[in-house]
Design an enzyme around this catalytic site. Structure first.
Site, short mmCIF file in Angstrom:
data_model
loop_
_atom_site.label_atom_id
_atom_site.label_comp_id
_atom_site.label_asym_id
_atom_site.label_seq_id
_atom_site.Cartn_x
_atom_site.Cartn_y
_atom_site.Cartn_z
CG HIS A 7 -1.83 1.06 1.42
ND1 HIS A 7 -1.75 1.98 2.44
CD2 HIS A 7 -2.93 1.41 0.69
CE1 HIS A 7 -2.75 2.83 2.33
NE2 HIS A 7 -3.48 2.52 1.29
CG HIS A 49 -3.25 9.20 0.06
ND1 HIS A 49 -3.93 10.02 0.94
CD2 HIS A 49 -4.04 8.11 -0.12
CE1 HIS A 49 -5.07 9.45 1.28
NE2 HIS A 49 -5.17 8.29 0.66
#
Length: 240
Positions: A7, A49
């Site tokens: 991730h 992100h």
């Protein structure tokens, strides 16, 4: 067999969404890498992100207000600034060029829930096709309109729906959107849910699985993949 996606790269031990985190994911034997894409003021596709640079770099401001060149001057070391003297925000193309020389799978999360980036889907798809990575790529997003658009533009690339709350019979919803996968918040996932999804030929890849207990549970449920900040730990637990 449950696959392990790193991730934002190996984000638990390395600066998230940077090349060093992706290299580490490959080194420890992850099956795939997950990353996030935003767009700069001059239309460059960058891997970060948040919609702002505040949390993960030494700068402040919205990604959409920077040119790519301006972003390059920021240090994206996040929690690991002392270990890594220079860490840049990578271009999506940089990651694709590297990953095309590996056997890794790639989950590209389109970050267009808060800001509607003009032609984000087209640009990402063009790059994926340029590197001939269609069979290894999964697109995901909390913006399900965007996933429907990706499906229209590139029907051969898998799409998956990210969501936080429990959904009622999501396999029916998935079919309407032409998606193949559900990427739920892991606390909403039960064994019967995974079984039912598989009966409907829908893949289940929960996020973000970091504790040993949660990893063991997800492996027992036989989910298709997990997203974890600790791919090395996940590999060891899966093996055990």
């Amino acid at each position: 067999m449950t696959k392990i996606f790193a991730h934002r790269g190996a984000a638990g031990t390395h600066p998230e969404n940077t090349m060093v985190a992706f290299y580490e994911a490959e080194r420890v034997g992850a099956d795939g890498v997950e990353l996030d894409v935003q767009m700069t003021k001059d239309g460059a596709l960058v891997v970060i992100h948040d919609e702002t640079v505040d949390r993960t770099t030494d700068g402040t401001g919205w990604v959409k207000d920077f040119t790519y060149r301006d972003l390059q001057s920021l240090h994206a070391g996040y929690k690991f600034t002392e270990q890594y003297s220079t860490c840049r925000i990578p271009l999506l193309e940089e990651v694709l060029a590297w990953i095309s020389g590996t056997s890794l799978l790639l989950n590209i999360e389109l970050k267009n829930g808060l800001i509607v980036y003009d032609r984000l889907e087209e640009k990402v798809i063009d790059l994926v096709k340029h590197y001939r990575l269609e069979p290894r790529v999964i697109f995901s997003s909390f913006n399900h309109n965007s996933m429907a658009r990706c499906r229209q533009l590139a029907p051969t690339i898998e799409t998956a729906l990210l969501y936080m709350e429990s959904l009622y019979q999501p396999w029916q919803y998935v079919r309407v959107l032409g998606a193949k996968g559900l990427h739920p918040y892991y606390r909403t996932v039960t064994e019967s849910f995974v079984r039912e999804a598989h009966l409907h030929h829908v893949r289940v890849r929960p996020f973000t699985i970091n504790s040993e207990e949660a990893m063991n549970t997800m492996f027992r449920y036989e989910v298709d993949a997990i997203f974890t900040d600790y791919p090395e730990k996940a590999k060891q637990i899966k093996k055990a």
